[in-house]
Enzyme design. Structure first.
Site, PDB file in Angstrom:
ATOM      1  N   ARG A 120      50.165  36.205  42.993  1.00  0.00           N
ATOM      2  CA  ARG A 120      50.084  37.463  43.722  1.00  0.00           C
ATOM      3  C   ARG A 120      51.450  37.943  44.213  1.00  0.00           C
ATOM      4  O   ARG A 120      51.558  38.551  45.289  1.00  0.00           O
ATOM      5  CB  ARG A 120      49.096  37.345  44.880  1.00  0.00           C
ATOM      6  CG  ARG A 120      48.389  38.647  45.142  1.00  0.00           C
ATOM      7  CD  ARG A 120      47.045  38.577  45.761  1.00  0.00           C
ATOM      8  NE  ARG A 120      46.815  37.567  46.757  1.00  0.00           N
ATOM      9  CZ  ARG A 120      45.630  37.338  47.310  1.00  0.00           C
ATOM     10  NH1 ARG A 120      44.590  38.062  46.956  1.00  0.00           N
ATOM     11  NH2 ARG A 120      45.452  36.410  48.189  1.00  0.00           N
ATOM     12  N   LYS A 143      37.371  43.562  48.636  1.00  0.00           N
ATOM     13  CA  LYS A 143      38.309  43.118  47.622  1.00  0.00           C
ATOM     14  C   LYS A 143      39.725  43.006  48.198  1.00  0.00           C
ATOM     15  O   LYS A 143      40.081  43.683  49.163  1.00  0.00           O
ATOM     16  CB  LYS A 143      38.299  44.084  46.430  1.00  0.00           C
ATOM     17  CG  LYS A 143      36.939  44.193  45.739  1.00  0.00           C
ATOM     18  CD  LYS A 143      36.530  42.862  45.125  1.00  0.00           C
ATOM     19  CE  LYS A 143      35.233  42.963  44.333  1.00  0.00           C
ATOM     20  NZ  LYS A 143      34.047  43.056  45.169  1.00  0.00           N
ATOM     21  N   ASP A 144      40.533  42.148  47.587  1.00  0.00           N
ATOM     22  CA  ASP A 144      41.868  41.838  48.074  1.00  0.00           C
ATOM     23  C   ASP A 144      42.773  43.070  48.090  1.00  0.00           C
ATOM     24  O   ASP A 144      42.591  43.992  47.299  1.00  0.00           O
ATOM     25  CB  ASP A 144      42.505  40.757  47.206  1.00  0.00           C
ATOM     26  CG  ASP A 144      41.684  39.473  47.183  1.00  0.00           C
ATOM     27  OD1 ASP A 144      40.708  39.429  46.424  1.00  0.00           O
ATOM     28  OD2 ASP A 144      42.013  38.552  47.928  1.00  0.00           O
ATOM     29  N   ARG A 145      43.768  43.052  48.965  1.00  0.00           N
ATOM     30  CA  ARG A 145      44.725  44.154  49.026  1.00  0.00           C
ATOM     31  C   ARG A 145      45.804  44.002  47.958  1.00  0.00           C
ATOM     32  O   ARG A 145      45.992  44.897  47.127  1.00  0.00           O
ATOM     33  CB  ARG A 145      45.384  44.240  50.410  1.00  0.00           C
ATOM     34  CG  ARG A 145      46.391  45.398  50.495  1.00  0.00           C
ATOM     35  CD  ARG A 145      47.059  45.488  51.846  1.00  0.00           C
ATOM     36  NE  ARG A 145      47.966  44.387  52.101  1.00  0.00           N
ATOM     37  CZ  ARG A 145      49.241  44.331  51.675  1.00  0.00           C
ATOM     38  NH1 ARG A 145      49.730  45.307  50.941  1.00  0.00           N
ATOM     39  NH2 ARG A 145      49.997  43.302  51.975  1.00  0.00           N
TER      40      ARG A 145
END
Length: 357
Positions: free
Chosen positions: A35, A93-95
């Site tokens: 990420r 949901k992830d940023r």
């Protein structure tokens, strides 16, 4: 029962939850990065059913980048001229990621703004599809999430990483709640402990995030102990087993050869309690292991009971569906599908070391 390896309140964050694979492989994995940019972490929601094509709610299939779901909800409410409560979504949901998911907007008798796609593009969000449906999209109704993750750093040169990956494919992954559940530095857990000690009130925790944080932490403590004792993927006497891919569960007082075979082929999974009000379904040794949480974390356990949260269950392990590992000189690329509620970070932490895992 040994508990010295799992403390009630970690000195540093994140806690050193044990990995299942360290003992199997005989050593810890190498360090890596994930990420670093949103493109390294891609998630696609698998709904499991299709909107009907008519109704008061406009369902939107969108792709967002470097944006939280709640930020998107607020933006969408402003664009469509509705209240935030009129926006529905199934999962957070992830940023720092590229994610695809469904959202719904309650628009009875009227259309969405004609420039909806252009206004969302400023966020940035790409509108991929829109279709009507009679009902609002509710939390937790999607079936699964499909991931594509890119890992870089020392882990790319780890000679044991492919062995670790294959073991996870064959035996399943510890179903830890990921670090994002607890907030930066574990702040959500600190808040949860304070709120539950004085008595939980809805006005202090509108979305129930702190209740969820407390339950998640207790579950991770239980799973960590089971991994330390070497029985996280086995069935203890009195274990509550959950059928893979469903919510169906049953208590196993005795473990015969047939049941052992089902455990080995990942047809059923041992489970752990998500603490709250009610009676433990587990019995015997499994129940004793879960009841120990009350002694170790009385503030969280008693606070959850007083808050009226209903006790429930979660599998201790999760199966990787459609797993694929691509390996080149610069990166590892992982593709897999997990049922809703499972965290991709729990897969990553078994393969590499990282300060946030």
């Amino acid at each position: 029962m040994a508990t010295e390896s799992v403390t009630a309140m970690p000195i540093s964050w994140p806690p050193a939850w044990p990995r299942a694979l360290d003992e199997v492989v005989g050593e810890s994995p190498l360090h890596g990065n994930y990420r670093a940019i949103p493109e390294d972490f891609q998630v696609e929601e698998v709904l499991g059913f299709a909107p009907e094509g008519e109704g008061e709610h406009l369902w939107l299939w969108v792709e967002k980048r470097d944006l939280t779901t709640l930020e998107l909800v607020k933006r969408l409410a402003r664009i469509c001229g509705v209240a935030v409560r009129d926006i529905g979504y199934s999962g957070m949901k992830d940023r720092v990621a590229i994610t695809r998911q469904w959202l719904s907007v309650h628009l009875p008798g009227r259309e969405a703004p004609v420039d909806l796609s252009e206004q969302l593009a400023d966020v940035p969000v790409t509108l991929l599809e829109q279709v009507r449906h009679p009902r609002k999209l509710k939390r937790g109704v999607h079936r699964a999430n499909r991931f594509r993750l890119r890992l870089t750093g020392e882990v790319v040169r780890d000679p044991g990483v492919e062995r670790r990956w294959q073991w996870l494919c064959d035996h399943g992954v510890p179903n830890y709640f990921g670090p994002q559940r607890f907030g930066p530095g574990g702040r959500n857990l600190i808040k949860a402990r304070t709120v539950l000690e004085r008595g939980w009130r809805k006005r202090d925790d509108r979305e129930g995030m702190l209740l969820s944080t407390a339950r998640s932490y207790l579950f991770n403590m239980l799973l960590a102990r089971r991994i330390t004792e070497g029985n996280w993927a086995a069935a203890l006497p009195g274990e509550v087993l959950i059928l893979d891919g469903t919510a169906s569960q049953f208590v196993a007082d005795t473990i015969d050869d047939e049941l052992q075979g089902r455990l080995e082929c990942l047809d059923v999974h041992p489970s752990g309690v998500l603490w709250g009000e009610g009676r433990l379904v587990s019995r015997a040794q499994a129940a004793a292991c879960e009841n120990a949480l009350c002694t170790e974390e009385p503030i969280l356990c008693e606070g959850l009971q007083r808050a009226g949260v209903r006790m429930s269950r979660r599998p201790l392990r999760v199966r990787l569906h459609a797993p694929l590992l691509e390996h080149d000189e610069t990166a590892l690329t992982l593709s897999f599908e997990l049922p809703r509620g499972a965290f991709a970070t729990s897969v990553v932490r078994e393969l590499m070391m990282h300060s946030s895992l």
